[in-house]
Design an enzyme around this catalytic site. Structure first.
Site, PDB file in Angstrom:
ATOM      1  N   GLY A   1       0.391  -1.504  -0.033  1.00  0.00           N
ATOM      2  CA  GLY A   1      -0.048  -0.254   0.005  1.00  0.00           C
ATOM      3  C   GLY A   1       0.856   1.491  -0.477  1.00  0.00           C
ATOM      4  O   GLY A   1       0.555   2.031   0.122  1.00  0.00           O
TER       5      GLY A   1
ATOM      6  N   GLY B   1       9.494  -7.624 -14.072  1.00  0.00           N
ATOM      7  CA  GLY B   1       8.891  -8.497 -13.806  1.00  0.00           C
ATOM      8  C   GLY B   1       9.357 -10.209 -13.890  1.00  0.00           C
ATOM      9  O   GLY B   1       9.314 -10.668 -14.915  1.00  0.00           O
TER      10      GLY B   1
ATOM     11  N   CYS C   1      -0.271   1.096  -9.414  1.00  0.00           N
ATOM     12  CA  CYS C   1      -0.407   0.214  -8.524  1.00  0.00           C
ATOM     13  C   CYS C   1      -1.167  -0.382  -7.996  1.00  0.00           C
ATOM     14  O   CYS C   1      -2.821   0.040  -8.102  1.00  0.00           O
ATOM     15  CB  CYS C   1       0.151   0.392  -6.687  1.00  0.00           C
ATOM     16  SG  CYS C   1       0.331   0.005  -5.583  1.00  0.00           S
TER      17      CYS C   1
HETATM   18  C1  LIG Z   1       7.240  -5.499  -2.388  1.00  0.00           C
HETATM   19  C2  LIG Z   1       6.494  -4.740  -2.929  1.00  0.00           C
HETATM   20  C3  LIG Z   1       6.688  -3.299  -3.120  1.00  0.00           C
HETATM   21  C4  LIG Z   1       6.618  -2.584  -4.205  1.00  0.00           C
HETATM   22  N1  LIG Z   1       6.347  -0.973  -4.113  1.00  0.00           N
HETATM   23  C5  LIG Z   1       6.623  -0.543  -5.120  1.00  0.00           C
HETATM   24  C6  LIG Z   1       6.490   0.859  -5.403  1.00  0.00           C
HETATM   25  O1  LIG Z   1       5.874   1.502  -4.260  1.00  0.00           O
HETATM   26  N2  LIG Z   1       6.204   1.678  -6.582  1.00  0.00           N
HETATM   27  C7  LIG Z   1       6.277   1.165  -7.606  1.00  0.00           C
HETATM   28  O2  LIG Z   1       6.009   1.647  -8.616  1.00  0.00           O
HETATM   29  N3  LIG Z   1       5.813  -0.794  -8.203  1.00  0.00           N
HETATM   30  C8  LIG Z   1       5.932  -0.838  -7.040  1.00  0.00           C
HETATM   31  N4  LIG Z   1       6.155  -2.298  -6.419  1.00  0.00           N
HETATM   32  C9  LIG Z   1       6.601  -3.035  -8.040  1.00  0.00           C
HETATM   33  C10 LIG Z   1       7.592  -3.429  -8.306  1.00  0.00           C
HETATM   34  O3  LIG Z   1       8.478  -3.001  -7.924  1.00  0.00           O
HETATM   35  C11 LIG Z   1       7.836  -3.969  -9.750  1.00  0.00           C
HETATM   36  O4  LIG Z   1       6.853  -3.946 -10.995  1.00  0.00           O
HETATM   37  C12 LIG Z   1       7.367  -5.618  -9.670  1.00  0.00           C
HETATM   38  O5  LIG Z   1       7.264  -6.155  -8.249  1.00  0.00           O
HETATM   39  C13 LIG Z   1       7.670  -7.090 -10.276  1.00  0.00           C
HETATM   40  O6  LIG Z   1       9.156  -6.982 -10.712  1.00  0.00           O
HETATM   41  P1  LIG Z   1       9.676  -8.603 -10.133  1.00  0.00           P
HETATM   42  O7  LIG Z   1       8.674  -9.767 -10.133  1.00  0.00           O
HETATM   43  O8  LIG Z   1      10.905  -8.716 -10.491  1.00  0.00           O
HETATM   44  O9  LIG Z   1       9.361  -7.901  -8.458  1.00  0.00           O
HETATM   45  C14 LIG Z   1       6.364  -3.097  -5.424  1.00  0.00           C
HETATM   46  C15 LIG Z   1       6.613  -5.055  -5.431  1.00  0.00           C
HETATM   47  C16 LIG Z   1       6.521  -5.237  -4.321  1.00  0.00           C
HETATM   48  C17 LIG Z   1       6.789  -7.254  -4.725  1.00  0.00           C
END
Ligand SMILES: Cc1cc2nc3c(=O)[nH]c(=O)nc-3n(C[C@H](O)[C@H](O)[C@H](O)COP(=O)(O)O)c2cc1C
Length: 315
Positions: free
Chosen positions: A84, A255, A142
């Site tokens: 959040g 991703g 988000c």
């Molecule tokens: C715990 C957590 C917090 C995240 N917080 C944000 C955020 O503050 N802003 C945002 O744009 N994306 C946020 N994301 C999304 C990530 O930046 C990323 O786009 C997404 O997790 C996909 O990449 P991954 O599969 O390598 O984790 C968050 C993801 C996770 C898992």
């Protein structure tokens, strides 16, 4: 020199540097927002100076507590989170975190969000007044806050309106972060580019839900969250490839990167840079392994620059 001699000559180290929206990165690898705090939290674990850029957790104008616990849960192939967008607010970030980040000398990309188009603009304007920020990643995707985020990314017209409004308030490079759960990513990427985005990033987490079958209650206090990790990688590759067909501005892809292979795949699909997210929670050195692996791949394929990889898909 004949071909055989050329093959046996030691190859100069490939040039890993890339440029995203005027941000010079010494290699194409950054960290995904929200999975690396504000950088300082990881100093005892990895050498931050090895990174191409540091992308920090999302900020809005005011400090924000995020959702109640539990707010993340592991699932096969990744995790579902509904943090959040907890954060210290713009002033808290500028005071408590930015001075350290500036000292690293690594480009800093600040992820921003707001509850209204006006707030996005305010955050961008305030961050433009301080030194040491190299770009703004604008989170319009988000799934975990009712007040903002995804609702702005759900319609290309709103994407255009928001990007234009933020563009008017800052000269910093703007990188809207697109939502993955749309029928066709192209109009969203095009709307962002036409409204003045310098680059785009994708993908954010995919809306998801986990139910405890014994209690028959949702596991997350927010009921729903966003799926990240290896499970979403092939989805992200398709979206990056689609977006790359639609716009000429650079793409930062994320991703499900767990090693160099997925990062290289993203670049072949059309990304100029990549970000490591969830994998950092399992092994904080993943990002370093990705950088080294890209270099090794370039050597093995006799490529001289990481830029040669971008959009090199053979179809
Ligand atoms: C715990 C957590 C917090 C995240 N917080 C944000 C955020 O503050 N802003 C945002 O744009 N994306 C946020 N994301 C999304 C990530 O930046 C990323 O786009 C997404 O997790 C996909 O990449 P991954 O599969 O390598 O984790 C968050 C993801 C996770 C898992």
């Amino acid at each position: 020199m004949n071909a055989q001699q050329k093959k046996t000559m030691p190859q100069p180290r490939p040039d890993l540097s890339v440029e995203i929206a005027g941000i010079r990165m010494k290699n194409p690898v950054t960290v995904a927002s929200g999975t690396f705090g504000y950088g300082r939290e990881y100093t005892h674990l990895i050498d931050l100076q090895a990174l191409g850029a540091i992308t920090v957790k999302g900020l809005r104008m005011q400090p924000w507590e995020g959702n109640a616990l539990p707010r993340h849960v592991e699932v096969p192939g990744g995790m579902v989170n509904a943090i959040g967008l907890q954060g210290p607010g713009v002033e808290g970030f500028v005071r408590d975190y930015l001075p350290f980040l500036r000292e690293t000398g690594v480009p800093v990309i600040v992820n921003i969000w707001g509850t209204s188009i006006n707030e996005y603009g305010e955050v961008a304007a305030r961050l433009s007044d301080v030194a040491g920020i190299d770009g703004l990643e604008v989170n319009i995707s988000c799934p975990n806050v009712k007040e903002g985020g995804a609702s702005f990314g759900a319609d290309p017209r709103t994407v255009a309106e928001l990007v234009k409004a933020v563009r008017r308030r800052t000269r910093l490079p703007l990188i809207p972060k697109l939502a993955p759960n749309v029928p066709n990513i192209r109009p969203y990427a095009q709307a962002a580019a036409e409204a003045g985005a310098d680059a785009i990033s994708l993908i954010n987490t995919i809306p998801a839900m986990v139910i405890d079958i014994e209690t028959r209650r949702p596991v997350l206090s927010n009921k729903v969250g966003g799926l990240s990790g290896p499970a979403i990688h092939p989805v992200a590759v398709k979206l990056v490839w689609d977006a790359a067909q639609a716009v000429r501005i650079p793409i930062i892809a994320m991703g499900g990167i767990t090693g160099p292979e997925q990062a290289i795949e993203f670049m072949i699909a059309g990304a100029t840079a990549v970000a490591v997210g969830t994998a950092t929670f399992i092994d904080p050195s993943t990002v370093l392994r990705v950088i080294a692996g890209i270099e090794a791949y370039l050597v093995r394929h006799q490529m001289y620059s990481a830029r040669e990889l971008t959009g090199s898909l053979k179809v």
